[in-house]
Design a protein around this motif. Structure first.
Motif, PDB file in Angstrom:
ATOM      1  N   HIS A 154     -46.005 -40.840 -44.015  1.00 23.97           N
ATOM      2  CA  HIS A 154     -46.990 -41.758 -44.607  1.00 23.97           C
ATOM      3  C   HIS A 154     -46.539 -42.234 -45.979  1.00 23.97           C
ATOM      4  N   VAL A 155     -45.915 -41.334 -46.725  1.00 22.68           N
ATOM      5  CA  VAL A 155     -45.615 -41.666 -48.117  1.00 22.68           C
ATOM      6  C   VAL A 155     -44.466 -40.787 -48.608  1.00 22.68           C
ATOM      7  N   ALA A 177     -50.933 -33.000 -56.201  1.00 19.92           N
ATOM      8  CA  ALA A 177     -51.956 -33.716 -56.978  1.00 19.92           C
ATOM      9  C   ALA A 177     -52.115 -35.149 -56.476  1.00 19.92           C
ATOM     10  N   MET A 178     -51.014 -35.801 -56.149  1.00 14.37           N
ATOM     11  CA  MET A 178     -51.103 -37.178 -55.660  1.00 14.37           C
ATOM     12  C   MET A 178     -51.819 -37.248 -54.317  1.00 14.37           C
ATOM     13  N   LEU A 179     -51.760 -36.167 -53.566  1.00 15.95           N
ATOM     14  CA  LEU A 179     -52.460 -36.103 -52.278  1.00 15.95           C
ATOM     15  C   LEU A 179     -53.885 -35.551 -52.436  1.00 15.95           C
ATOM     16  N   THR A 180     -54.306 -35.260 -53.662  1.00 17.56           N
ATOM     17  CA  THR A 180     -55.598 -34.626 -53.945  1.00 17.56           C
ATOM     18  C   THR A 180     -55.770 -33.366 -53.124  1.00 17.56           C
TER      19      THR A 180
ATOM     20  N   ARG B   9     -51.278 -52.445 -43.018  1.00 17.83           N
ATOM     21  CA  ARG B   9     -51.282 -51.045 -42.588  1.00 17.83           C
ATOM     22  C   ARG B   9     -51.836 -50.146 -43.682  1.00 17.83           C
ATOM     23  N   ARG B 126     -60.542 -44.981 -43.763  1.00 16.82           N
ATOM     24  CA  ARG B 126     -59.470 -43.994 -43.682  1.00 16.82           C
ATOM     25  C   ARG B 126     -59.011 -43.727 -42.260  1.00 16.82           C
ATOM     26  N   VAL B 130     -53.982 -46.552 -43.954  1.00 21.15           N
ATOM     27  CA  VAL B 130     -53.572 -45.637 -45.019  1.00 21.15           C
ATOM     28  C   VAL B 130     -54.222 -46.125 -46.308  1.00 21.15           C
ATOM     29  N   ARG B 143     -56.598 -37.547 -59.384  1.00 20.84           N
ATOM     30  CA  ARG B 143     -56.906 -36.372 -58.571  1.00 20.84           C
ATOM     31  C   ARG B 143     -58.324 -35.871 -58.875  1.00 20.84           C
ATOM     32  N   SER B 146     -60.966 -38.332 -57.656  1.00 21.36           N
ATOM     33  CA  SER B 146     -61.088 -38.291 -56.198  1.00 21.36           C
ATOM     34  C   SER B 146     -62.006 -37.147 -55.766  1.00 21.36           C
ATOM     35  N   LEU B 147     -61.841 -35.987 -56.395  1.00 26.58           N
ATOM     36  CA  LEU B 147     -62.662 -34.826 -56.053  1.00 26.58           C
ATOM     37  C   LEU B 147     -64.094 -35.014 -56.538  1.00 26.58           C
ATOM     38  N   ASN B 152     -61.959 -40.655 -51.009  1.00 30.08           N
ATOM     39  CA  ASN B 152     -61.128 -39.924 -50.050  1.00 30.08           C
ATOM     40  C   ASN B 152     -59.884 -40.714 -49.624  1.00 30.08           C
ATOM     41  N   HIS B 154     -55.755 -41.259 -49.129  1.00 27.26           N
ATOM     42  CA  HIS B 154     -54.696 -40.352 -48.696  1.00 27.26           C
ATOM     43  C   HIS B 154     -53.799 -39.944 -49.851  1.00 27.26           C
ATOM     44  N   VAL B 155     -53.549 -40.871 -50.763  1.00 28.84           N
ATOM     45  CA  VAL B 155     -52.568 -40.597 -51.801  1.00 28.84           C
ATOM     46  C   VAL B 155     -52.835 -41.505 -53.003  1.00 28.84           C
ATOM     47  N   SER B 156     -52.539 -41.006 -54.186  1.00 27.07           N
ATOM     48  CA  SER B 156     -52.608 -41.869 -55.368  1.00 27.07           C
ATOM     49  C   SER B 156     -51.194 -42.255 -55.785  1.00 27.07           C
ATOM     50  N   LEU B 157     -50.997 -43.543 -56.008  1.00 28.75           N
ATOM     51  CA  LEU B 157     -49.700 -44.059 -56.459  1.00 28.75           C
ATOM     52  C   LEU B 157     -49.968 -44.740 -57.802  1.00 28.75           C
ATOM     53  N   LEU B 179     -44.714 -46.166 -49.613  1.00 37.09           N
ATOM     54  CA  LEU B 179     -45.379 -46.166 -48.306  1.00 37.09           C
ATOM     55  C   LEU B 179     -44.447 -46.685 -47.207  1.00 37.09           C
TER      56      LEU B 179
END
Lengths: 243, 243
Positions: A154-155, A177-180, B9, B126, B130, B143, B146-147, B152, B154-157, B179
């Motif tokens: 995915h990444v 962390a980037m994926l939480t 995508r 989700r 992606v 992070r 998100s919590l 929710n 998948h990833v932080s960029l 990605l």
């Protein structure tokens, strides 16, 4: 499914050696490059392509060490590969190559074949887990590798976003962390015991894929698991069976 | 589904203003912080919390500009937030605060409420796409956000891995590369026309979410789409209806 795998929401993949067979690919690329009419006279007749590939790779760990020790600002792996290439060619009495040729050779690391079972296995795993490359390769290298070898993660995370090289803790922690996710929700998948040792020390789950010929038939290390990793298998296809 | 969305995508989300209501959250956090017995005497009686929050945020774009222009090495947003906080407090005659208090206030940007429809909408999106945060916020901030706000993705960029700040091209391009996607396979989702302008210029698809009260009832910019974005909606729930 094993408890450790069930609790892992993401699989973090080492790439060189674990997913791709860099030795065969780099050896073949070197042979092809130096078989062209304009390059064949630059190489001694008795050059062994596999030895050349292994010597180039032999400079991989030392080249990252100056970054890890803080003696040098972080630079991406393409830069280190280029420097190691120049040193390796000089050592073997090969050259001179011009800048464009050196660049072309450096980029053979962007086109490496996957171990045979890997693409299909990743496509299966992808349906149930978030798949992330956590590699010392830089982002463009990993992007090109993913397209070339059909590595359908995915990444890509890892060294370049973390600006550190495995086994430095930042690489693993920043990826989680980037994926939480917490480390305990991530499973590091690698063919190298030291990669898994570093990940486990931070709380990650661990899976060992045996690649006893990564360095050729005379490989002496990583010929099997050296600890009680959560999973230890002979291929990624066997790993899929754990689902 | 619109053709542009079908071909996307990944959905790349701006965060501040698009997914979270920073203004209400920061105002409330400031009020709570300065209502405690040990801090209330540090603040003039007539302090307006919303003005303080808006003034703090007013330093956001200028603070990134020195990095964008290369006048300063990349530093993460937490660092810029802290500097802007100190300047804002000085301007309002508030303080002195000790280091731990300044740190605590800087971290109010790690706990911001989502706009009400966002968490459920993201959980629906989700399943088909992606989802990536492509924000100027740093990895730890994203992070924690998100919590806290149940974002929710998948990833932080975004800014920290790219070491640049939107609308610099690297941020968008590096995110797509991580990605393994082309810009045309990614849709940037934002409440800010300039974010979408930058993304479209690089080949990304674009979706505008209207947040006309992000800056309060007197907001003058971004009160609607200023171009023919692929999608333009009033909320992320309305965006989900395009699937």
């Amino acid at each position: 499914m094993s408890e450790a795998l069930k609790n892992s929401r993401a699989l973090l993949f080492d790439v060189f050696g674990t997913l791709v067979d860099w030795r065969s690919s780099v050896s073949r690329s070197l042979e092809m490059f130096f078989s062209a009419p304009d390059t064949q006279m630059l190489v001694p007749n008795d050059t062994c392509w596999e030895t050349l590939a292994l010597d180039w790779r032999g400079r991989y760990q030392p080249s990252m060490e100056s970054v890890r020790r803080g003696l040098r600002e972080f630079v991406i792996l393409d830069t280190l590969h280029r420097e190691s290439l120049e040193a390796t060619l000089a050592e073997h009495g090969i050259g001179p190559l011009n800048d464009s040729q050196l660049e072309q050779l450096t980029h053979v690391w962007h086109r490496l074949d996957a171990w045979p079972e890997v693409p299909d296995a990743m496509n299966t795993l992808r349906r149930q887990k978030v798949l992330a490359a956590v590699s010392n390769g830089n982002t463009q290298l990993l992007r090109n590798l993913s397209l070339y070898a059909r590595l359908n993660w995915h990444v890509s995370l890892g060294a370049e976003p973390a600006r550190a090289y495995k086994p430095q803790a930042e690489v693993y922690l920043q990826s989680a962390a980037m994926l939480t996710l917490e480390p305990s929700q991530c499973m590091m998948v690698a063919a190298h015991n030291d990669d898994l040792t570093a990940a486990r020390a931070l709380g990650f789950r661990t899976a060992y894929i045996n690649r006893p010929t990564e360095y050729g038939s005379r490989q002496t290390h990583d010929r099997g698991p050296t600890s009680d990793w959560d999973i230890a298998v002979e291929s990624l296809a066997e790993f899929v069976d754990y689902l």
